[in-house]
Design an enzyme around this catalytic site. Sequence first.
Site, PDB file in Angstrom:
ATOM      1  N   ALA A  84     -10.648  63.255  -5.942  1.00 18.65           N
ATOM      2  CA  ALA A  84     -10.486  62.524  -7.204  1.00 18.65           C
ATOM      3  C   ALA A  84     -11.753  61.747  -7.505  1.00 18.65           C
ATOM      4  CB  ALA A  84      -9.295  61.574  -7.098  1.00 18.65           C
ATOM      5  N   ASP A  85     -11.855  61.353  -8.751  1.00 15.21           N
ATOM      6  CA  ASP A  85     -12.953  60.479  -9.139  1.00 15.21           C
ATOM      7  C   ASP A  85     -12.457  59.493 -10.183  1.00 15.21           C
ATOM      8  OD1 ASP A  85     -16.075  60.237  -8.835  1.00 15.21           O
ATOM      9  OD2 ASP A  85     -15.594  59.851 -10.932  1.00 15.21           O
ATOM     10  N   THR A  86     -12.825  58.233  -9.997  1.00 16.61           N
ATOM     11  CA  THR A  86     -12.442  57.181 -10.942  1.00 16.61           C
ATOM     12  C   THR A  86     -13.706  56.578 -11.533  1.00 16.61           C
ATOM     13  OG1 THR A  86     -10.454  56.691  -9.663  1.00 16.61           O
ATOM     14  CG2 THR A  86     -11.212  54.970 -11.164  1.00 16.61           C
TER      15      THR A  86
END
EC number: 3.6.1.9
Length: 209
Positions: A84-86
């Site tokens: 994931a990437d935020t």
Amino acid sequence: MTSARGGSITASSKADRQRFVLASASPRRIELLAQIGIAPHAVVPADIDESPRKGESPRAYVARMAAEKAAAVAAVEPGVVLAADTTVVAGRRILGKPVDAAEAAGFLRLLSGRRHRVMTAVTVMAGGRARHRLVDTVVRLRQLSDAEIAAYVAGGDWRGKAGGYGIQGPAGAFVAWMQGSFSAVVGLPLSETSVLLSACGITPATAKE
Ligand SMILES: Cc1cn([C@H]2C[C@H](O)[C@@H](COP(=O)(O)OP(=O)(O)OP(=O)(O)O)O2)c(=O)[nH]c1=O
């Protein structure tokens, strides 16, 4: 050759598909998965270049980051791989993890009293197929005084957090309003993630050691 969508699956490929690998160095992502009863069999952070491309939109950037992290780890680890990437987005500006306290303070001054977006992209790879979701949450921080920003930055909670704040910590006191997914802001949208994982055979029952 075996098919990820059915057909004849050998015992070993079936076992590989059930192995769950979290491609992340984020302690938040492990905790969020634990919240829904899922413990990875392995945690293998991806080492990729996180610089945005020239002219790349924030949505395209965050989606590419999650996809590249997942692909990098899937290349070396068997099983179902989640990454994931935020990213915090103010206007068209991408605010990643601040490099130092001065940058964290600058981010908070920029975000003070205005609405911004927190985008989290998730990629799950299984059997050579990648599934993607992107969750976009709008957050408004109240107007922050210089003294509040200085005290928060001195506390160090900003470290390793996109936009220089963590909604789940002391900076929760800065959040006037939000619309979207709280877990996505913290690093992993739990509703979308549980659906993606269960499509790949990873459920609370199967993901226990
Ligand atoms: C906005 C916000 C971000 N964050 C965190 C989630 C992510 O860990 C981090 C954004 O950085 P990411 O690059 O998404 O993740 P990471 O570097 O921590 O881990 P990895 O790439 O190995 O998966 O910011 C919070 O914990 N709370 C918040 O309110």
